[in-house]
Scaffold this active site. Structure first.
Site, mmCIF file in Angstrom:
data_model
loop_
_atom_site.group_PDB
_atom_site.id
_atom_site.type_symbol
_atom_site.label_atom_id
_atom_site.label_comp_id
_atom_site.label_asym_id
_atom_site.label_seq_id
_atom_site.Cartn_x
_atom_site.Cartn_y
_atom_site.Cartn_z
ATOM 1 N N HIS A 74 56.825 59.456 7.374
ATOM 2 C CA HIS A 74 55.429 59.901 7.260
ATOM 3 C C HIS A 74 55.250 61.383 7.602
ATOM 4 C CE1 HIS A 74 53.552 55.864 6.696
ATOM 5 N NE2 HIS A 74 54.727 55.509 7.176
ATOM 6 N N ASP A 95 50.940 52.222 9.059
ATOM 7 C CA ASP A 95 51.923 51.198 9.412
ATOM 8 C C ASP A 95 51.418 50.495 10.672
ATOM 9 O OD1 ASP A 95 53.357 52.149 7.313
ATOM 10 O OD2 ASP A 95 55.099 52.796 8.461
ATOM 11 N N ASP A 147 49.647 48.278 4.342
ATOM 12 C CA ASP A 147 51.098 48.220 4.558
ATOM 13 C C ASP A 147 51.661 46.896 4.039
ATOM 14 O OD1 ASP A 147 53.679 48.269 5.580
ATOM 15 O OD2 ASP A 147 53.066 48.221 7.682
ATOM 16 N N HIS A 182 65.817 42.945 18.252
ATOM 17 C CA HIS A 182 64.935 43.830 17.489
ATOM 18 C C HIS A 182 63.754 43.033 16.969
ATOM 19 C CE1 HIS A 182 63.506 46.864 14.703
ATOM 20 N NE2 HIS A 182 63.558 45.982 13.734
ATOM 21 N N HIS A 200 56.073 46.174 11.720
ATOM 22 C CA HIS A 200 55.169 45.965 10.589
ATOM 23 C C HIS A 200 54.601 44.549 10.589
ATOM 24 C CE1 HIS A 200 56.369 49.737 8.554
ATOM 25 N NE2 HIS A 200 57.537 49.484 9.112
#
Length: 570
Positions: free
Chosen positions: A91, A176, A208, A378, A382
């Site tokens: 971005h 996002d 998004d 992880h 999003h």
């Protein structure tokens, strides 16, 4: 860095007859990264984000890819501002290349602008950028547009969505985001703001699409904190190396906190990791005492069970800290059986092979590696499918365009919007450059603006469709054969020809092949010499043609032929 805080709202100008709102993207549709969106009404342009995209395997030697901004350059006098939603490279990464050409003010939150400042200082130390700080809930008048900044939760702090009031209605850009109920910094996505906008009426929603194929809700970032606790508890005798995105400051903060709880000192590895942590500590987005950090050169001499290393390289980037360690090429850190490596990320599409190769090398070093997604090392930044449904139900837009994702993500998100009640004729799956024109009574895709991708190789820029990649692919696939000779002004051969090849001749005994190539070179030179009007290019072209003909007799394809002809001046 200026401050743009304001709560004054400019009255919305009534649309003139025949005027329309135009939306198009110069990147970020049908791809992951390179996000850049544009709203246009009358003489006013508003640009949202200016990101880069990392190269795929076919982009040989290319560093990254940025949007083609030809349309914006031609209309830069109409740009009222460039709005940044957050500080990720996809971005803000194109700013050093596009901002000097646009000469417009840039608006973003404190952390986002801090990252931009650092990026510009490195790339363009003499450039004086007009950076203006905003905060969530601020409102800003830019030409006919009034922009309201909405707090959203993402994998980097200080992210915002946008509500842009235009003469035809309100455009909502989610940025996002995800709907994390327990964010690390306590900064929730502002449900109320989206719901209020929906009650008032939203003309267009840009949302998004990255995780639309994932069912349910994206887990909270705190899940990773619990996983890290378990990892540190179960591996008390090992040195722990954690690889993650340097921009995922929530993950970095949790890693630091966990290391401190287990009485470990922390070493930072990788330029972007060091720079981002330093900036985030300076701005107050990461808290950690100075004494917890260990100089990198002291890590190998420190007890393994008293060290944690935070490094870049979770995507297998060739020169990142983790990759260098996996190859045994790092100056200070040597990996072995005493080490546990935790890869705190999933591969970005296109990076799977790089990540897999890195993990294999880590195992070959004797390390234990934790990388599986089901280990919960992880979580995404999003929104998953149910979160996207919630946003659609809150905002209730008249028109909908899915953004920020590959083409299949856009299609799936468009289908989801129809399931949530948006009329099929009002849902648009766009390609980069296509223009959505919205009039008071209808919307349609008409026309397009110049668009595409610009390759960045070092500091050089070139078009995606140019000859650079074509030449590199030919060299990679077919190899190169160089022929050198010396001729006089009558094109009589005085020395040579000499033949050298790389990556194309794989025969044990190439003497016969080289003899045929030399014969072809001499024949091409003699043919050129017989012409009344001859030139050096005639010789070169004849050599290329005849040598490729010889090579095709040995293989199905021919290498790149480079003739080097020197003319003696008598």
């Amino acid at each position: 860095m200026g401050n743009a805080r304001t709560r004054r709202r400019r009255p919305r100008r009534k649309s003139a007859a025949g005027e329309e709102l135009r939306y198009f993207a110069l990147g970020g549709l049908g791809e992951i990264g390179k996000n850049m969106h544009v709203l246009e009404y009358g003489e006013d342009l508003l640009v949202i984000d200016a990101g880069l995209k990392f190269p795929d395997e076919e982009m040989l030697g290319i560093d990254f890819v940025i949007p083609d901004i030809t349309y914006l350059e031609n209309n830069k006098h109409r740009i009222r501002g460039l709005i940044l939603t957050h500080g990720h490279e996809d971005h803000i990464g194109a700013l050093p290349f596009v901002l000097p050409k646009l000469e417009c003010p840039v608006y973003g939150t404190k952390l986002t602008l801090g990252m931009v400042e650092h990026k510009l200082e490195e790339a363009l130390p003499a450039f004086d950028a007009d950076l203006r700080e905003v905060r969530a809930e601020d409102e800003l008048a830019l030409g006919c547009f009034t922009v309201r900044f909405i707090s959203v939760c993402h994998s980097i702090p200080d992210g915002v969505g946008l509500a842009v009031e235009t003469p035809l209605g309100t455009v909502v850009h989610t940025g996002d985001f995800k709907l994390d109920p327990t964010p690390i910094d306590g900064r929730l996505t502002d449900y109320n703001a989206f719901a209020e906008l929906g009650k008032k009426g939203v003309l267009l929603l840009l949302s998004d699409s990255t995780n639309v194929e994932r069912a349910g809700f994206t887990p909270s970032e705190r899940v990773v904190g619990k996983t890290l606790d378990n990892i540190f508890r179960l591996h008390k005798t090992r040195r722990i190396i954690m690889a993650s995105f340097a921009s995922n400051l929530h993950r970095v903060q949790q890693s630091i906190d966990t290391a401190i709880r287990f009485n470990r000192r922390i070493a930072l590895l990788g330029r972007s990791m060091i720079n981002n942590v330093e900036l985030a500590r300076k701005l107050g987005y990461i808290t950690a005492p100075d004494e917890v950090f260990l100089p990198l050169q002291e890590v190998d001499s420190h007890p393994a069970n008293r060290v944690a290393v935070l490094t870049t390289g979770s995507q297998g980037e060739p020169f990142s800290g983790l990759v260098l360690m996996s190859k045994g090429e790092h100056r200070f850190l040597n990996l072995g059986a005493k080490d546990l490596v935790v890869v705190n990320a999933t591969p970005i599409p296109g990076n799977e092979k790089l990540v897999s190769s890195t993990i294999n090398r880590l195992f070959a070093c004797g390390c234990e590696v934790i990388y599986e997604q089901d280990k919960e090392v992880h979580v995404s930044g999003h929104a998953a499918r149910e979160e996207l449904k919630l946003v659609l139900s809150m905002v209730r837009p008249k028109y909908f365009v899915p953004v920020h994702g590959e083409f299949r993500h856009q299609v799936r998100h468009a289908q989801l919007a129809e399931e949530m009640g948006v009329l099929g004729k009002n849902v648009f799956v766009l390609h980069v450059g296509e223009v959505l024109r919205i009039a008071p009574d209808k919307a349609q895709v008409r026309d397009s603006v110049p668009s595409g991708s610009i390759l960045v190789d070092g500091i050089a820029l070139g078009e995606m469709e140019g000859s650079l990649l074509k030449e590199r692919r030919e060299l990679a696939e077919e190899g190169v054969l160089a022929v050198s000779l010396v001729v006089d002004r009558a094109f009589r051969v005085k020395a040579g020809p000499t033949v050298e090849s790389q990556g194309c001749v794989h025969f044990r005994d190439a003497r016969e092949l080289y003899r045929q190539i030399e014969g072809a070179v001499l024949a091409a030179t003699e043919a050129a010499a017989k012409k009344k009007e001859r030139s050096l290019e005639d010789v070169a072209q004849g050599i290329r043609s005849r040598v490729r003909g010889v090579m095709k007799g040995y293989a199905r394809s021919a290498p790149v032929v480079v003739p080097l002809v020197t003319v003696l001046e008598e």
